[in-house]
Design a protein around this motif. Structure first.
Motif, PDB file in Angstrom:
ATOM      1  N   UNK A  20       0.838  -1.203   0.000  1.00  0.00           N
ATOM      2  CA  UNK A  20       0.000   0.000   0.000  1.00  0.00           C
ATOM      3  C   UNK A  20       0.873   1.253   0.000  1.00  0.00           C
ATOM      4  N   UNK A  21       1.895   1.262   0.826  1.00  0.00           N
ATOM      5  CA  UNK A  21       2.803   2.415   0.882  1.00  0.00           C
ATOM      6  C   UNK A  21       3.516   2.599  -0.448  1.00  0.00           C
ATOM      7  N   UNK A  22       3.980   1.504  -1.040  1.00  0.00           N
ATOM      8  CA  UNK A  22       4.673   1.591  -2.327  1.00  0.00           C
ATOM      9  C   UNK A  22       3.741   2.101  -3.416  1.00  0.00           C
ATOM     10  N   UNK A  23       2.557   1.517  -3.530  1.00  0.00           N
ATOM     11  CA  UNK A  23       1.635   1.858  -4.627  1.00  0.00           C
ATOM     12  C   UNK A  23       1.011   3.242  -4.496  1.00  0.00           C
ATOM     13  N   UNK A  24       0.710   3.661  -3.284  1.00  0.00           N
ATOM     14  CA  UNK A  24      -0.024   4.911  -3.117  1.00  0.00           C
ATOM     15  C   UNK A  24       0.838   6.101  -2.711  1.00  0.00           C
ATOM     16  N   UNK A  25       2.070   5.864  -2.284  1.00  0.00           N
ATOM     17  CA  UNK A  25       2.917   6.983  -1.868  1.00  0.00           C
ATOM     18  C   UNK A  25       4.213   7.030  -2.673  1.00  0.00           C
ATOM     19  N   UNK A  26       4.983   5.965  -2.642  1.00  0.00           N
ATOM     20  CA  UNK A  26       6.309   5.979  -3.257  1.00  0.00           C
ATOM     21  C   UNK A  26       6.233   6.068  -4.783  1.00  0.00           C
ATOM     22  N   UNK A  28       3.806   7.153  -6.924  1.00  0.00           N
ATOM     23  CA  UNK A  28       3.391   8.454  -7.466  1.00  0.00           C
ATOM     24  C   UNK A  28       4.469   9.536  -7.314  1.00  0.00           C
ATOM     25  N   UNK A  29       5.213   9.504  -6.222  1.00  0.00           N
ATOM     26  CA  UNK A  29       6.286  10.491  -6.030  1.00  0.00           C
ATOM     27  C   UNK A  29       7.385  10.264  -7.056  1.00  0.00           C
ATOM     28  N   UNK A  30       7.754   9.012  -7.289  1.00  0.00           N
ATOM     29  CA  UNK A  30       8.778   8.712  -8.289  1.00  0.00           C
ATOM     30  C   UNK A  30       8.322   9.093  -9.693  1.00  0.00           C
ATOM     31  N   UNK A  31       7.039   8.872  -9.994  1.00  0.00           N
ATOM     32  CA  UNK A  31       6.499   9.272 -11.297  1.00  0.00           C
ATOM     33  C   UNK A  31       6.530  10.796 -11.457  1.00  0.00           C
ATOM     34  N   UNK A  32       6.228  11.511 -10.395  1.00  0.00           N
ATOM     35  CA  UNK A  32       6.271  12.976 -10.440  1.00  0.00           C
ATOM     36  C   UNK A  32       7.701  13.453 -10.677  1.00  0.00           C
ATOM     37  N   UNK A  33       8.665  12.865  -9.971  1.00  0.00           N
ATOM     38  CA  UNK A  33      10.071  13.245 -10.149  1.00  0.00           C
ATOM     39  C   UNK A  33      10.528  12.936 -11.580  1.00  0.00           C
ATOM     40  N   UNK A  34      10.075  11.817 -12.111  1.00  0.00           N
ATOM     41  CA  UNK A  34      10.405  11.458 -13.489  1.00  0.00           C
ATOM     42  C   UNK A  34       9.814  12.469 -14.468  1.00  0.00           C
ATOM     43  N   UNK A  35       8.604  12.923 -14.190  1.00  0.00           N
ATOM     44  CA  UNK A  35       7.970  13.933 -15.038  1.00  0.00           C
ATOM     45  C   UNK A  35       8.755  15.238 -15.013  1.00  0.00           C
ATOM     46  N   UNK A  36       9.281  15.618 -13.860  1.00  0.00           N
ATOM     47  CA  UNK A  36      10.120  16.821 -13.789  1.00  0.00           C
ATOM     48  C   UNK A  36      11.331  16.673 -14.705  1.00  0.00           C
ATOM     49  N   UNK A  37      11.888  15.472 -14.765  1.00  0.00           N
ATOM     50  CA  UNK A  37      12.991  15.210 -15.687  1.00  0.00           C
ATOM     51  C   UNK A  37      12.565  15.321 -17.139  1.00  0.00           C
ATOM     52  N   UNK A  38      11.358  14.849 -17.453  1.00  0.00           N
ATOM     53  CA  UNK A  38      10.852  14.978 -18.821  1.00  0.00           C
ATOM     54  C   UNK A  38      10.616  16.434 -19.201  1.00  0.00           C
ATOM     55  N   UNK A  71       0.087  18.640 -13.401  1.00  0.00           N
ATOM     56  CA  UNK A  71      -0.993  18.791 -12.419  1.00  0.00           C
ATOM     57  C   UNK A  71      -1.611  17.445 -12.053  1.00  0.00           C
ATOM     58  N   UNK A  72      -1.738  16.568 -13.033  1.00  0.00           N
ATOM     59  CA  UNK A  72      -2.315  15.253 -12.776  1.00  0.00           C
ATOM     60  C   UNK A  72      -1.437  14.440 -11.838  1.00  0.00           C
ATOM     61  N   UNK A  73      -0.133  14.448 -12.065  1.00  0.00           N
ATOM     62  CA  UNK A  73       0.786  13.689 -11.206  1.00  0.00           C
ATOM     63  C   UNK A  73       0.821  14.271  -9.797  1.00  0.00           C
ATOM     64  N   UNK A  74       0.753  15.582  -9.706  1.00  0.00           N
ATOM     65  CA  UNK A  74       0.708  16.201  -8.376  1.00  0.00           C
ATOM     66  C   UNK A  74      -0.553  15.768  -7.646  1.00  0.00           C
ATOM     67  N   UNK A  75      -1.662  15.721  -8.351  1.00  0.00           N
ATOM     68  CA  UNK A  75      -2.944  15.354  -7.752  1.00  0.00           C
ATOM     69  C   UNK A  75      -2.962  13.891  -7.310  1.00  0.00           C
ATOM     70  N   UNK A  83       3.817  15.606   2.163  1.00  0.00           N
ATOM     71  CA  UNK A  83       4.930  14.825   1.632  1.00  0.00           C
ATOM     72  C   UNK A  83       5.881  15.659   0.765  1.00  0.00           C
ATOM     73  N   UNK A  84       5.386  16.775   0.228  1.00  0.00           N
ATOM     74  CA  UNK A  84       6.248  17.577  -0.655  1.00  0.00           C
ATOM     75  C   UNK A  84       7.475  18.082   0.084  1.00  0.00           C
ATOM     76  N   UNK A  85       7.302  18.476   1.314  1.00  0.00           N
ATOM     77  CA  UNK A  85       8.438  18.953   2.099  1.00  0.00           C
ATOM     78  C   UNK A  85       9.402  17.809   2.396  1.00  0.00           C
ATOM     79  N   UNK A  86       8.851  16.659   2.761  1.00  0.00           N
ATOM     80  CA  UNK A  86       9.658  15.503   3.125  1.00  0.00           C
ATOM     81  C   UNK A  86      10.494  14.994   1.944  1.00  0.00           C
ATOM     82  N   UNK A  87       9.922  15.000   0.749  1.00  0.00           N
ATOM     83  CA  UNK A  87      10.602  14.469  -0.425  1.00  0.00           C
ATOM     84  C   UNK A  87      11.206  15.563  -1.319  1.00  0.00           C
ATOM     85  N   UNK A  88      11.183  16.796  -0.891  1.00  0.00           N
ATOM     86  CA  UNK A  88      11.789  17.878  -1.658  1.00  0.00           C
ATOM     87  C   UNK A  88      11.055  18.222  -2.944  1.00  0.00           C
ATOM     88  N   UNK A  89       9.755  18.113  -2.936  1.00  0.00           N
ATOM     89  CA  UNK A  89       8.945  18.436  -4.108  1.00  0.00           C
ATOM     90  C   UNK A  89       8.474  19.884  -4.003  1.00  0.00           C
TER      91      UNK A  89
END
Length: 142
Positions: A20-26, A28-38, A71-75, A83-89
């Motif tokens: 649950x933690x991996x699918x719903x938290x980790x 999406x955060x990794x996908x968002x970081x990847x999108x920033x790279x794109x 916006x979709x990935x952030x949502x 979590x944004x503060x914790x993960x530097x987003x």
């Protein structure tokens, strides 16, 4: 027999909680970081088209897709504000501001064949704002 059952239940519970933690938290955060790279890659790859305000239709479309995907990935990140503060987003407001600037650039890069310096200045400022909001590089001018 109950010790074995308790051990199995505890093991399954830990596994399910981890998933649950991996699918719903980790993830999406990794996908968002990847999108920033794109986003960084898009701006660096198309910098000439964007700065001169003579982008192709495909460049414009890709920019609009990236803005909406941002916006979709952030949502999709649960408890983003915490979590944004914790993960530097970037904060939600900064992500929204960056998406607005990306849309503004997308609307300006297909302004015809005329070269207008004011459009280029607006695009450059919007790129600087995106860079500041998302803490990424969108140009080679660093």
């Amino acid at each position: 027999m109950s010790t074995v059952f308790e051990t199995v239940v505890a093991g399954v519970s830990v596994y399910v909680l981890g998933q649950i933690i991996i699918k719903f938290i980790i993830e999406p955060i990794l996908e968002f970081r990847s999108l920033l790279g794109r986003v960084t890659q898009f701006f660096l790859r198309n910098q000439g088209e964007i700065i001169t305000a003579k982008g192709s239709e495909s460049t414009q479309d890709e920019l609009f897709v990236l803005a909406s995907e941002l916006l979709q990935k952030r949502q999709s990140i649960i408890w983003y504000s915490r979590l944004s503060f914790l993960y530097g987003l970037p904060s939600s407001a900064k992500v929204l501001d960056a998406a607005k600037n990306m849309n503004q650039i997308g609307n300006r890069i297909r302004n015809g064949n005329e070269q207008r310096a004011d459009e280029q200045v607006i695009i450059y400022r919007a790129m600087q704002n995106i860079e500041r909001c998302l803490s990424i590089n969108v140009s080679y001018n660093n």
